[in-house]
Write an enzyme that holds these catalytic residues in place. Structure first.
Site, PDB file in Angstrom:
ATOM      1  N   LYS A   1      39.132  56.607  57.339  1.00  0.00           N
ATOM      2  CA  LYS A   1      38.617  56.449  55.978  1.00  0.00           C
ATOM      3  C   LYS A   1      37.131  56.116  55.969  1.00  0.00           C
ATOM      4  O   LYS A   1      36.370  56.668  55.174  1.00  0.00           O
ATOM      5  CB  LYS A   1      39.384  55.353  55.236  1.00  0.00           C
ATOM      6  CG  LYS A   1      38.854  55.065  53.822  1.00  0.00           C
ATOM      7  CD  LYS A   1      38.877  56.289  52.921  1.00  0.00           C
ATOM      8  CE  LYS A   1      38.128  56.111  51.609  1.00  0.00           C
ATOM      9  NZ  LYS A   1      38.758  55.170  50.682  1.00  0.00           N
TER      10      LYS A   1
ATOM     11  N   THR B   1      39.526  50.282  51.287  1.00  0.00           N
ATOM     12  CA  THR B   1      38.634  50.620  52.393  1.00  0.00           C
ATOM     13  C   THR B   1      38.150  49.318  53.010  1.00  0.00           C
ATOM     14  O   THR B   1      37.455  48.532  52.360  1.00  0.00           O
ATOM     15  CB  THR B   1      37.445  51.451  51.898  1.00  0.00           C
ATOM     16  OG1 THR B   1      37.937  52.621  51.245  1.00  0.00           O
ATOM     17  CG2 THR B   1      36.543  51.847  53.050  1.00  0.00           C
TER      18      THR B   1
ATOM     19  N   LYS C   1      29.149  48.608  49.931  1.00  0.00           N
ATOM     20  CA  LYS C   1      30.199  48.039  50.777  1.00  0.00           C
ATOM     21  C   LYS C   1      30.656  49.011  51.854  1.00  0.00           C
ATOM     22  O   LYS C   1      30.680  48.679  53.049  1.00  0.00           O
ATOM     23  CB  LYS C   1      31.399  47.626  49.931  1.00  0.00           C
ATOM     24  CG  LYS C   1      32.643  47.200  50.736  1.00  0.00           C
ATOM     25  CD  LYS C   1      33.820  46.902  49.857  1.00  0.00           C
ATOM     26  CE  LYS C   1      34.509  48.137  49.310  1.00  0.00           C
ATOM     27  NZ  LYS C   1      35.364  48.829  50.330  1.00  0.00           N
TER      28      LYS C   1
END
Length: 303
Positions: free
Chosen positions: A177, A101, A245
């Protein structure tokens, strides 16, 4: 038709499942992991282990990278010092499949960088968890140039139950995503909030879980992650810092176009609070530990 030889870099929860699935589907598998002994343990049931990414890349038609983030992917490809990575060892016409990702703009730039070296690139973030990776039922959100799909399509279809082809160049896969991660992160955060309120109000946690998972308020994340809370088990399948993150990437992407994301921002703050409180490496369900005045169920770990 001969199947491509596949190299898997990163044998964590998802990478190990992907490697197992591809091996079960008849692909010749090469593996590499920075942790001592991990690759050797995998190849006990078939495959070849390599000490570094360059050695793996030299014998692989398709290299699948399943590491945590963009920085680790850069290291996989180009080495920590710009030398000794997979990119220099890959044969022209080989394909690099990026499953992390990352910032979509980073993925676009990486496609151009590898294309300049004569290599194909597939922007291919994954979702579904370790169990679905191991059973070949995970989801891939991909985008790539037609020639990259032609080179790696059989591998993509061999490692996932759903392979979405979302565009003819890198970027769209990573955009989809991070939108998925927006929902996943918010769902975990609100599931924790709901369970915490129940505990605060003296509701039996197991009864609350039973009712919610059979009612309209349920979500996949509530059902999956609050089971960890009930077990008192915060062994990291996906750590708190992963959502620090990933939600950070979501907010960065939206900030560039001044698009407001109030729920994602709140969830991000919750994961940040959990991380700085000492739960960074625990399962992301440990975000529930930020709520005061509650007693959490106990299990493998004391909450």
């Amino acid at each position: 038709m001969t199947k491509p030889t596949v190299g898997i870099i990163g044998l964590g929860a998802m990478g190990a499942g992907i490697a197992k699935t591809l091996r079960n589907n008849g692909f010749t598998i090469h593996v590499c992991d920075v942790r001592p002994g991990v690759a050797d343990a995998f190849v006990a049931d078939g495959g070849t282990a390599h000490a570094n990414t360059a050695a793996l890349a030299a014998v692989s038609d398709v290299v699948v990278s399943v590491v945590v983030n963009a920085a680790q992917t850069e290291s996989v490809l180009f080495g920590d010092d710009g030398k000794g990575g997979a990119a220099a060892a890959m044969c022209p016409g080989s394909t690099f499949v990026m499953c992390s990702t990352v910032d979509p703009n980073w993925s676009v730039a990486m496609e151009a960088r590898l294309n300049a070296l004569g290599l194909h690139y597939v922007d291919a973030p994954i979702s579904g968890g370790a169990a679905k990776a191991a059973s070949g039922q995970m989801t891939m959100m991909t985008s790539a140039k037609p020639e990259a799909y032609a080179a790696a399509g059989a591998v993509l279809d061999g490692m996932a139950g759903k392979v979405y082809r979302l565009g003819d160049k890198a970027g769209a896969g990573s955009k989809v995503k991070i939108i998925n991660q927006l929902l996943a992160g918010v769902h975990i955060a609100v599931a924790a909030e709901a369970m915490a309120l129940g505990l605060r109000e003296g509701v039996d946690a197991a009864a609350l879980y039973e009712v919610i998972t059979h009612s309209a308020g349920n979500s996949w994340m509530f059902e999956n992650r609050m089971a960890h809370v009930l077990a008192g088990d915060y062994t990291p399948l996906s750590a708190v810092d992963i959502f620090v993150k990933d939600l950070g990437l979501v907010l960065d992407t939206a900030r560039a176009s001044k698009f407001p994301l109030p729920l994602a921002a709140t969830a991000h703050q919750m994961f940040m609070q959990a991380s700085t409180a000492g739960f960074a490496k625990e399962d992301d369900s440990a975000v529930i530990k930020i709520f005061p005045g509650i007693t959490l169920p106990e299990g493998k770990e004391k909450a």
